[in-house]
Design an enzyme around this catalytic site. Structure first.
Site, short mmCIF file in Angstrom:
data_model
loop_
_atom_site.label_atom_id
_atom_site.label_comp_id
_atom_site.label_asym_id
_atom_site.label_seq_id
_atom_site.Cartn_x
_atom_site.Cartn_y
_atom_site.Cartn_z
N ASN A 32 -4.49 -18.99 12.23
CA ASN A 32 -4.05 -19.90 13.32
C ASN A 32 -5.12 -19.97 14.40
OD1 ASN A 32 -2.28 -17.77 12.46
ND2 ASN A 32 -0.56 -18.88 13.34
N CYS A 33 -5.69 -18.79 14.73
CA CYS A 33 -6.59 -18.70 15.88
C CYS A 33 -7.89 -19.47 15.66
CB CYS A 33 -6.89 -17.24 16.20
SG CYS A 33 -5.39 -16.23 16.23
N PRO A 35 20.51 -3.07 10.96
CA PRO A 35 19.51 -2.07 10.54
C PRO A 35 18.74 -2.43 9.27
CG PRO A 35 21.77 -1.22 10.36
CD PRO A 35 21.87 -2.54 11.03
N ARG A 49 0.83 -1.22 0.00
CA ARG A 49 0.00 0.00 0.00
C ARG A 49 0.86 1.26 0.00
NH1 ARG A 49 -3.28 -3.22 3.35
NH2 ARG A 49 -2.36 -2.39 5.26
N ILE A 79 17.52 -5.50 8.80
CA ILE A 79 16.68 -6.66 9.11
C ILE A 79 15.70 -6.28 10.22
CG2 ILE A 79 16.62 -9.07 9.81
CD1 ILE A 79 19.45 -9.41 8.80
C1 LIG Z 1 -4.04 -22.84 17.82
C2 LIG Z 1 -3.69 -21.40 18.00
C3 LIG Z 1 -4.68 -20.52 18.41
C4 LIG Z 1 -4.37 -19.18 18.62
N1 LIG Z 1 -5.35 -18.32 19.02
C5 LIG Z 1 -5.08 -17.02 19.21
C6 LIG Z 1 -6.08 -16.11 19.57
O1 LIG Z 1 -7.25 -16.48 19.70
N2 LIG Z 1 -5.73 -14.81 19.78
C7 LIG Z 1 -4.45 -14.37 19.61
O2 LIG Z 1 -4.18 -13.18 19.80
N3 LIG Z 1 -3.47 -15.20 19.25
C8 LIG Z 1 -3.75 -16.53 19.03
N4 LIG Z 1 -2.76 -17.38 18.62
C9 LIG Z 1 -1.40 -16.84 18.46
C10 LIG Z 1 -1.23 -16.15 17.11
O3 LIG Z 1 -1.61 -17.04 16.11
C11 LIG Z 1 0.22 -15.73 16.95
O4 LIG Z 1 0.54 -14.82 17.97
C12 LIG Z 1 0.49 -15.06 15.61
O5 LIG Z 1 0.11 -15.88 14.56
C13 LIG Z 1 1.97 -14.76 15.49
O6 LIG Z 1 2.25 -14.24 14.24
P1 LIG Z 1 3.69 -14.46 13.59
O7 LIG Z 1 3.67 -13.82 12.26
O8 LIG Z 1 4.74 -14.08 14.54
O9 LIG Z 1 3.81 -16.03 13.45
P2 LIG Z 1 2.87 -17.11 12.64
O10 LIG Z 1 1.56 -16.46 12.40
O11 LIG Z 1 2.97 -18.31 13.42
O12 LIG Z 1 3.62 -17.21 11.28
C14 LIG Z 1 4.93 -17.67 11.19
C15 LIG Z 1 5.09 -18.42 9.88
O13 LIG Z 1 6.46 -18.43 9.55
C16 LIG Z 1 6.76 -19.63 8.89
N5 LIG Z 1 8.20 -19.85 8.98
C17 LIG Z 1 8.94 -20.03 10.10
N6 LIG Z 1 10.24 -20.16 9.78
C18 LIG Z 1 10.32 -20.06 8.45
C19 LIG Z 1 11.40 -20.12 7.53
N7 LIG Z 1 12.64 -20.30 7.94
N8 LIG Z 1 11.14 -20.01 6.21
C20 LIG Z 1 9.87 -19.81 5.79
N9 LIG Z 1 8.81 -19.73 6.60
C21 LIG Z 1 9.04 -19.86 7.91
C22 LIG Z 1 5.95 -20.65 9.66
O14 LIG Z 1 5.69 -21.77 8.85
C23 LIG Z 1 4.68 -19.89 10.00
O15 LIG Z 1 3.65 -20.18 9.11
C24 LIG Z 1 -3.05 -18.72 18.40
C25 LIG Z 1 -2.05 -19.60 17.96
C26 LIG Z 1 -2.38 -20.94 17.76
C27 LIG Z 1 -1.29 -21.87 17.30
#
Ligand SMILES: Cc1cc2nc3c(=O)[nH]c(=O)nc-3n(C[C@H](O)[C@H](O)[C@H](O)COP(=O)(O)OP(=O)(O)OC[C@H]3O[C@@H](n4cnc5c(N)ncnc54)[C@H](O)[C@@H]3O)c2cc1C
Length: 549
Positions: free
Chosen positions: A41-42, A274, A21, A276
């Site tokens: 995920n949630c 800086p 955007r 990353i």
């Molecule tokens: C079952 C469940 C229920 C949840 N419910 C809630 C809720 O109700 N409310 C809430 O606030 N939070 C909830 N959460 C937590 C929430 O999903 C996370 O806080 C949020 O998704 C984090 O975002 P993120 O981008 O850090 O990681 P994620 O959304 O987990 O994304 C990370 C992604 O990076 C990918 N990855 C990792 N390493 C590599 C690599 N080296 N190369 C390529 N890809 C890679 C992984 O495959 C993954 O898909 C829940 C989590 C789970 C598992």
């Protein structure tokens, strides 16, 4: 500008969309290990339970739309294996073909999330022992659910509780094992008692203060040995005992990480390099209340951090305010929500605090369908600064905690909650909303009009020798009262003051705290050293239950 993003779900997908955007000409490459970036995920526990019937509903933004609408270069089933900071290049493995290729970047954003923790318990790697992180895990768990009768969940946090509900919905017998003396450890124990009772009412075998000592494979089944020695048979087990930041790439690249492994970032989400950025569950952030480093894996912060990283890359001045820990969990139509510090966090941090409890209808009592809502507000007893809040009940829990969370972000005090002008009609709230009421009670405490005493101090004997007066009706008193309390109904109190022993502090209580407050005002003005028992007999009973569970 070429931006490479590692991890395409909450933080990563938000960063990518925001970057597009802000700049139509940027090259944006989104690399995701799983088959589907931008999935919910949630929602996975509710897909496992059948509430979300279609798997496709969990794919928030399918790849085709990410490419068409945001013109992203999306690589699914691709894993970033190495970062070469000097050459500003990542090495990526195509997980389908196994081939390696390289991608250069001007800016790299890491959003790899957190991995479920597998505790070092003998047998934890046996088949039939699952964790839940991605859609592949959800598919496996759903399949296990459909062919099973008995499940054991290790861990009574958010994911454990949500899974317990959903496995019960699937008709399974569920045992929930939690190492702490309460489920949902971020909440204070007495606040979570109603949800613990609800789990038991719905048939979940809740084992508090226990953990698994071993898992064994028996004929056709698993067997879980608890630390108490109890053996529990299970068709499958779910480990839901917390997550650890997925920091392997960052550590290998020499980026700074905190004591608990979170990637360290500044307020613009920049790492120690800086060029990353890092966002989401993988990072160490700042607690918005204490200013201390913390790791709070929640979707809201991950999404906002993704936006901020993109903003900063394109020269905007956005900064992250820190994480306040606003969270909610649902269970069989009830819910618990919190924001900021809990009482136990205040105690651990030795932070001066006072607390008030409120048990009220979520809307006007005269309008049908009011559900009870219990609210606990923590604040500084001198200035009235709000430190945290927790609520449990049915409808309206989310609204109250959201209002208080916003007030906290704005630096408001309990006096501002007294004045908060919130929308009202009888089917939605009360002219004095529970948020206002919490402000009135806390404001009265800070101003010195409303001396309070607490059930935990009564139960541990810290209150010393006091006269307890139960100001409820004799009928209420007969249904259960605090041992040793004298029953002097509020409407007769002025006439019966002579029955109160002199020379000792008096603590008045009622069912929820309101009549106790009125009694306290009467007693104070009659010259007694008087106080109200916060939250009345309701909070007292929950304290007793929390202590004995
Ligand atoms: C079952 C469940 C229920 C949840 N419910 C809630 C809720 O109700 N409310 C809430 O606030 N939070 C909830 N959460 C937590 C929430 O999903 C996370 O806080 C949020 O998704 C984090 O975002 P993120 O981008 O850090 O990681 P994620 O959304 O987990 O994304 C990370 C992604 O990076 C990918 N990855 C990792 N390493 C590599 C690599 N080296 N190369 C390529 N890809 C890679 C992984 O495959 C993954 O898909 C829940 C989590 C789970 C598992």
């Amino acid at each position: 500008m070429k931006i490479v993003i590692v991890g395409g779900v909450a933080g990563g997908a938000s960063a990518a969309a925001r970057a597009r955007r802000l700049d139509e000409s940027a090259e944006i490459v989104l690399i995701e290990r799983g088959s589907d970036p931008s999935f919910a995920n949630c929602g996975m526990p509710y897909y496992i339970g059948g509430e979300i019937a279609e798997r496709g509903k969990l794919l928030v933004t399918p790849i085709a739309r990410l490419e068409a609408r945001y013109r992203l270069d999306v690589w699914a089933r691709s894993q970033v294996e190495r970062i070469d900071r000097a050459a500003k290049r990542v090495t990526v493995r195509n997980l389908v073909s196994g081939e390696l290729y390289e991608e250069t970047y001007n800016k790299l954003i890491l959003s790899p999330g957190a991995a479920p923790f597998r505790p070092p318990i003998p047998g934890a790697d046996l088949p039939g022992i699952y964790t839940l992180r991605n859609l592949d895990d959800a598919d496996r768990l759903l399949e296990a659910t459909l062919n099973s009768r008995q499940a054991v969940i290790l861990g009574g946090g958010f994911i454990g509780i949500e899974l317990a509900e959903n496995l019960v919905q699937r008709g399974l017998n569920v045992t929930l094992v939690e190492r702490n003396g309460q489920i949902l450890p971020p909440w204070d124990a007495e606040m979570i008692v109603p949800l613990q009772s609800l789990l038991k009412e719905r048939g979940v075998d809740v084992r508090l203060g226990e953990s698994a000592a071993a898992f064994q494979q028996t004929t056709g089944q698993l067997q879980v040995t608890l630390t108490s020695g109890t053996l529990i048979p299970a068709d499958f087990v779910v480990l839901a005992v917390g997550v650890r930041p997925d920091n392997s790439l960052a550590v290998a690249a020499g980026l700074a990480v905190g004591e608990r492994g979170g990637i360290q970032v500044d307020a613009t989400m920049r790492t120690s390099d800086p060029d990353i950025y890092a966002v989401g569950d993988a990072i160490e952030t700042v607690d918005a209340i204490t200013g201390q480093p913390t790791q709070i894996p929640l979707a809201g912060p991950a999404n906002r951090q993704g936006r901020i990283a993109a903003d900063h890359i394109f020269g905007r001045s956005a900064t992250y305010r820190g994480t306040q820990g606003s969270a909610i969990v649902g269970l069989f139509g009830k819910s618990a929500a919190m924001t900021g510090l809990s009482e136990k966090a205040c105690l651990r941090l030795q932070r001066p605090h006072e607390k008030v409890y409120l048990h009220a209808g979520h809307h006007a009592g005269y309008y049908p369908g009011a559900e009870q809502l219990s609210l606990k507000l923590l604040f500084n007893p001198q200035e009235g600064t709000i430190l945290g809040a927790q609520a449990v009940g049915g409808a309206g829990v989310d609204k109250r905690i959201d209002v208080i969370a916003t007030a906290m972000q704005g630096g408001l005090t309990v006096f501002d909650l007294e004045e908060a002008e919130l929308c009202y009609a009888p089917q939605f709230g009360s002219a004095k909303d529970p948020v206002n009421m919490a402000g009135f009670i806390a404001g009265g405490v800070v101003r010195g009009d409303h001396p309070l005493r607490h059930s935990d101090d009564l139960l541990t004997g810290r209150l010393g020798d006091v006269t307890l007066i139960d100001v409820r009706t004799p009928a209420e008193y007969a249904q259960g009262a605090i041992p040793g309390a004298i029953n002097l109904e509020i409407d007769q109190l002025r006439q019966r003051l002579a029955e109160i022993p002199s020379g000792k502090p008096v603590v008045a209580y009622c069912q929820v705290g309101f009549r106790g407050y009125l009694a306290t005002r009467i007693l104070l003005q009659a010259g007694f050293d008087a106080a109200n028992l916060s939250g009345g007999y309701t909070t007292y009973s929950r304290r007793v239950a929390a202590g004995s569970s």
